[in-house]
Design an enzyme around this catalytic site. Structure first.
Site, short mmCIF file in Angstrom:
data_model
loop_
_atom_site.label_atom_id
_atom_site.label_comp_id
_atom_site.label_asym_id
_atom_site.label_seq_id
_atom_site.Cartn_x
_atom_site.Cartn_y
_atom_site.Cartn_z
N GLY A 67 10.73 -8.01 -0.89
CA GLY A 67 11.58 -7.95 0.32
C GLY A 67 12.90 -7.32 -0.08
N GLN B 36 9.55 -18.95 -1.25
CA GLN B 36 9.44 -19.42 -2.64
C GLN B 36 9.60 -18.25 -3.61
OE1 GLN B 36 6.02 -21.85 -3.41
NE2 GLN B 36 6.30 -21.77 -5.64
N GLU B 37 8.98 -17.12 -3.27
CA GLU B 37 9.10 -15.94 -4.13
C GLU B 37 10.56 -15.49 -4.21
OE1 GLU B 37 6.95 -12.50 -2.75
OE2 GLU B 37 7.56 -11.30 -4.47
N PHE C 243 1.81 -0.30 -6.74
CA PHE C 243 2.93 -1.07 -7.33
C PHE C 243 2.54 -2.50 -7.67
CE2 PHE C 243 5.87 1.37 -4.13
CZ PHE C 243 5.78 2.53 -4.88
N GLU D 173 0.86 -1.19 0.00
CA GLU D 173 0.00 0.00 0.00
C GLU D 173 0.90 1.24 0.00
OE1 GLU D 173 -2.85 -0.34 3.18
OE2 GLU D 173 -3.65 -2.22 2.34
N GLY E 196 4.97 -1.07 2.77
CA GLY E 196 5.56 -2.04 1.85
C GLY E 196 6.32 -3.09 2.63
N GLN F 151 43.79 -6.18 -20.20
CA GLN F 151 43.77 -6.95 -18.95
C GLN F 151 42.59 -6.55 -18.06
OE1 GLN F 151 46.75 -6.34 -15.84
NE2 GLN F 151 47.31 -8.49 -16.06
N GLN G 289 29.55 -0.77 -18.35
CA GLN G 289 30.77 0.04 -18.46
C GLN G 289 31.65 -0.46 -19.61
OE1 GLN G 289 31.33 2.68 -16.75
NE2 GLN G 289 33.46 3.11 -17.29
C1 FAD Z 1 8.17 -2.61 -10.11
C2 FAD Z 1 7.57 -3.05 -8.81
C3 FAD Z 1 6.73 -4.16 -8.77
C4 FAD Z 1 6.14 -4.55 -7.58
N1 FAD Z 1 5.23 -5.57 -7.57
C5 FAD Z 1 4.49 -5.78 -6.45
C6 FAD Z 1 3.37 -6.69 -6.48
O1 FAD Z 1 3.06 -7.31 -7.51
N2 FAD Z 1 2.64 -6.82 -5.35
C7 FAD Z 1 2.93 -6.16 -4.20
O2 FAD Z 1 2.22 -6.32 -3.22
N3 FAD Z 1 3.98 -5.29 -4.13
C8 FAD Z 1 4.75 -5.09 -5.24
N4 FAD Z 1 5.80 -4.20 -5.20
C9 FAD Z 1 6.11 -3.52 -3.94
C10 FAD Z 1 7.43 -3.95 -3.31
O3 FAD Z 1 7.35 -5.25 -2.79
C11 FAD Z 1 7.77 -2.88 -2.25
O4 FAD Z 1 8.15 -1.72 -2.97
C12 FAD Z 1 8.86 -3.33 -1.30
O5 FAD Z 1 8.40 -4.34 -0.45
C13 FAD Z 1 9.40 -2.16 -0.46
O6 FAD Z 1 8.34 -1.47 0.16
P1 FAD Z 1 8.23 0.13 0.03
O7 FAD Z 1 8.34 0.47 -1.41
O8 FAD Z 1 7.02 0.57 0.75
O9 FAD Z 1 9.52 0.68 0.74
P2 FAD Z 1 9.67 0.96 2.33
O10 FAD Z 1 9.13 -0.18 3.09
O11 FAD Z 1 9.17 2.32 2.62
O12 FAD Z 1 11.25 0.96 2.46
C14 FAD Z 1 12.07 2.07 2.06
C15 FAD Z 1 13.50 1.76 2.42
O13 FAD Z 1 13.60 1.56 3.83
C16 FAD Z 1 14.20 0.30 4.10
N5 FAD Z 1 13.62 -0.31 5.30
C17 FAD Z 1 12.30 -0.54 5.57
N6 FAD Z 1 12.18 -1.16 6.76
C18 FAD Z 1 13.44 -1.34 7.25
C19 FAD Z 1 13.99 -1.94 8.43
N7 FAD Z 1 13.21 -2.53 9.36
N8 FAD Z 1 15.32 -1.93 8.60
C20 FAD Z 1 16.14 -1.36 7.67
N9 FAD Z 1 15.69 -0.80 6.53
C21 FAD Z 1 14.35 -0.78 6.32
C22 FAD Z 1 13.88 -0.55 2.88
O14 FAD Z 1 14.79 -1.61 2.75
C23 FAD Z 1 14.01 0.47 1.77
O15 FAD Z 1 15.36 0.58 1.42
C24 FAD Z 1 6.45 -3.84 -6.38
C25 FAD Z 1 7.33 -2.75 -6.41
C26 FAD Z 1 7.87 -2.34 -7.60
C27 FAD Z 1 8.74 -1.11 -7.60
#
Ligand code: FAD
Length: 409
Positions: free
Chosen positions: A365, A242-243, A157, A128, A132, A280, A337
């Site tokens: 993830g 699995q994912e 997303f 949402e 995420g 090289q 590169q």
């Molecule tokens: C092209 C694309 C396709 C996707 N497809 C799907 C889909 O089909 N279905 C679906 O449900 N989702 C989908 N997603 C969503 C995707 O799984 C999420 O973007 C992802 O899980 C990260 O969540 P977020 O974007 O809200 O980032 P956030 O959770 O806001 O994270 C932002 C940053 O903070 C870091 N962070 C968050 N929590 C912690 C923590 N506890 N410790 C340290 N660092 C942390 C994260 O690693 C990241 O670097 C997709 C995303 C994209 C861009």
């Protein structure tokens, strides 16, 4: 040289037919689909006819009942081709697997044959706008109303979001219960109240549709629930390994492929009276990348075998995803590169591979979440050893009433 031992002759024959399908049905059209931001629906039914969708679904639900390695062949050949438009992996490895593992008999009989034929396209709706990585915080609400649930909220997303006919949807049925309040539904997207938002513009994966989805008083029968009420978070966690394995398989294949692509290019391209491959630096870079690609492949195959034996745990899956995602991005960058300016031109596959790579460190993830899973496992192991009197606890952290492991997790 390392030789893979996982596959038998049937898998290799299938691999040949998948390659032919990609050459005939995807390669000539993919550039056009990148402009359109989506692949046509009839690609899905053609892939279904070719037996490429959901290979493991049992015959009683319209599938071929093949082993997991047939799915792996499809993921690998799609990754090797560099054509990232068709969202087959999400459809087969995630959505169909959820239905097969957690669906009622009625849900399986209704959806799986259509998913195998490509008539129904699947999506997974977890993320949402404000949640995420932290899936416990989702807000999309499902409220019971007699024999139905009424769903309101929003996802973002979502891969295959413009095309999907069936959606595994994560909702909150109890808003204050955290993970325990999450319930999954199998949503028929033709129902009133389901609305597709924009097809989002992205850095890469240009031909794959990625969407916002909205739910406005979407009424579903209680029989559309996947698993039991409040069980959704647990179900999602059981399928995440699995994912992650599938993503590692994709990254391992891309890394291998990009190294070969770059060997081919640098063997031809000349500078200062030599080929680039004579320098090289080129040889050293490619030698390092090739070695790491082989290491990645060995570990990925090890994880595939564990998965087939029902032994893959979340830590191995997280290690595979983290390591292979990093390798994938680094190889895409370093290979680009070696192509010089041509590597920056969209018409060159290495350029697309670079743009497509970046997502692997985020979706399914993020790298940081993978580290969190791996790190937590190390400290939970050390906490078990504390119970038998081991001196693994840091003195300063004992004073603070916390282990350093708890502090990072
Ligand atoms: C092209 C694309 C396709 C996707 N497809 C799907 C889909 O089909 N279905 C679906 O449900 N989702 C989908 N997603 C969503 C995707 O799984 C999420 O973007 C992802 O899980 C990260 O969540 P977020 O974007 O809200 O980032 P956030 O959770 O806001 O994270 C932002 C940053 O903070 C870091 N962070 C968050 N929590 C912690 C923590 N506890 N410790 C340290 N660092 C942390 C994260 O690693 C990241 O670097 C997709 C995303 C994209 C861009």
């Amino acid at each position: 040289m390392f030789e893979r031992s996982l596959f038998h002759s049937e898998h290799e024959m299938f691999r040949t037919s998948v390659r032919k399908f990609i050459e005939k049905e995807i390669a000539p059209f993919h550039a056009q689909w990148e402009h359109e931001g989506i692949v046509p629906r009839d690609l899905w039914t053609k892939a279904g006819e070719a037996g490429m969708l959901c290979c493991t679904i049992p015959e009683e639900y319209g599938g071929l009942g093949l082993d997991y390695l047939f799915d792996v062949v499809v993921f690998e050949e799609m990754a090797r081709s560099g054509f990232t438009g068709p969202g087959f992996l999400i459809h087969c490895d995630l959505v169909a697997t959820y239905v097969k593992s957690f669906g009622s008999e009625e849900q399986k009989k209704y959806w799986l044959p259509k998913m195998v034929s490509g008539e129904a396209i699947g999506s997974l709706g977890m993320t949402e706008p404000h949640a995420g990585s932290d899936l416990r915080s989702i807000r999309t609400k499902a409220v019971r109303d007699g024999d139905d649930f009424v769903i309101n909220g929003q996802k973002v997303f979502i891969s295959n979001g413009q095309l999907c006919d069936v959606l595994v949807l994560a909702t909150k049925t109890e808003s204050l219960a955290g993970g325990k309040g999450i319930t999954l539904f199998l949503v028929d997207t033709s129902l009133p109240g389901f609305k597709r938002g924009k097809n989002l513009e992205k850095l890469g994966l240009k031909a794959q549709d990625t969407s916002e989805l909205f739910f406005e008083n979407l009424r579903v029968p209680a029989s559309a629930m996947l698993g039991a009420e409040g069980e959704g978070f647990k179900l999602m966690m059981t399928k995440l390994s699995q994912e992650r394995l599938a993503q590692a398989i994709r990254s391992a294949t891309v890394a291998e492929h990009l190294v070969q692509l770059t060997v081919d290019y640098t063997s031809e391209r000349k500078a200062f009276g030599k080929t680039l491959g004579d320098f090289q630096n080129t040889q050293f870079k490619l030698a390092e990348m090739k070695t790491e690609a082989v290491i990645g492949r060995v570990f990925t195959d090890h994880c595939i075998r564990k998965f087939i034996d029902g032994q893959l745990d979340e830590v191995d899956a997280a290690m595979a995803k983290m390591w292979l995602s990093n390798l994938h991005c680094r190889v895409a960058d370093e290979c680009l590169q070696l192509f010089g300016g041509w590597g920056y031109m969209w018409e060159y596959p290495i350029s697309r591979a670079f743009a497509d790579a970046r997502i692997v460190k985020i979706a399914g993830g993020s790298i940081e979440i993978m580290k969190h899973i791996i790190g937590r496992s190390l400290f939970s192991a050390s906490r078990s050893s504390e119970r038998v009197g081991s001196a693994t606890k840091s003195d300063s952290s004992v004073a603070a009433g916390k282990t350093l492991g708890q502090a990072v997790a």
